[in-house]
Enzyme design. Structure first.
Site: not given
Length: 227
Positions: A37-39, A171
């Site tokens: 998971l992205d930050p 995204r």
């Protein structure tokens, strides 16, 4: 110690750093994760301890569910809220069009990983190359969006729940949504709520897992490989 932990990853922390911190609290035990998971995203991460890391290939390929928000009218360098603004346009869209675009996103497609993603190009993460202003090459991947449900409209922001296959970049879906809407967009919020049959309700916070590790009670939260 062998088994699986379910982490509710906090915002502004990388998946890898959370895993390393828990591993250190457990005495430098071997630890891995199935799906990054992205930050800027929070939610469910599957952590694998000891020999359970051998299950990575099975767990990483499971269907995933996310809840999130898309901000219409503004595009960014990273495709999410952490990037610099590229463009800004007026948002003129009806609710009916919002729902119809959501339907257009459902199905199988080839999707290019975002330049600011963790995919590697000749051994280097794409986001590192992008930040250095170097050319970024990414090969399209076949992904599936099983459902994309609009759960709220508060323009210029919309809320959604999506069920997607492994390797899907939300995204990029947000940017696709903005392109179809004719005004551009970026992903303004994201939370992973499910991986396969495992739900965010099964997960514990990073603080709770660290407390269990430090008090030698981590086994109370551990799912065995057999289970």
């Amino acid at each position: 110690m062998n088994g699986i932990l379910f982490l509710d990853k906090p915002l502004k922390r990388s998946t890898a750093s959370c895993g390393r911190e828990i591993g250190r609290a457990l005495g430098k035990i071997k630890i891995g994760h199935a799906g990054t998971l992205d930050p800027m995203a929070s939610g469910l991460v599957i952590l694998m301890l000891g020999c359970a890391t051998k299950l990575s290939g099975y767990l990483a390929g499971l269907e995933k569910e996310y809840s999130g928000k898309i901000y219409l009218g503004i595009t960014t360098t990273t495709g999410d809220a952490e990037g610099e603004k590229i463009s800004e346009q007026a948002v003129e869209i009806t609710s009916e069009r919002v729902y119809s675009i959501a339907k257009e996103l459902v199905g199988e497609r080839a999707q290019k990983p975002h330049p600011f993603s963790a995919v590697k190009q000749r051994g280097i993460r794409l986001y590192k190359l992008a930040r250095q202003g170097k050319p970024v090459e990414s090969t399209p991947r076949n992904i599936t969006v099983w459902s994309f449900e609009i759960t709220g409209i508060d323009l210029p922001e919309i809320s959604f729940i999506a069920r997607v296959s492994k390797g899907t970049y939300l995204r990029v879906l947000a940017e696709d949504f903005g392109e179809l809407a004719g005004c551009g967009a970026h992903l303004s919020g994201l939370r992973r709520t499910r991986i396969g049959r495992f739900n965010i309700d099964d997960a514990l916070s990073l603080e709770k897992l660290l407390a269990l590790a430090e008090s030698n009670e981590i086994e109370s939260a551990l799912m065995t490989p057999g289970d």
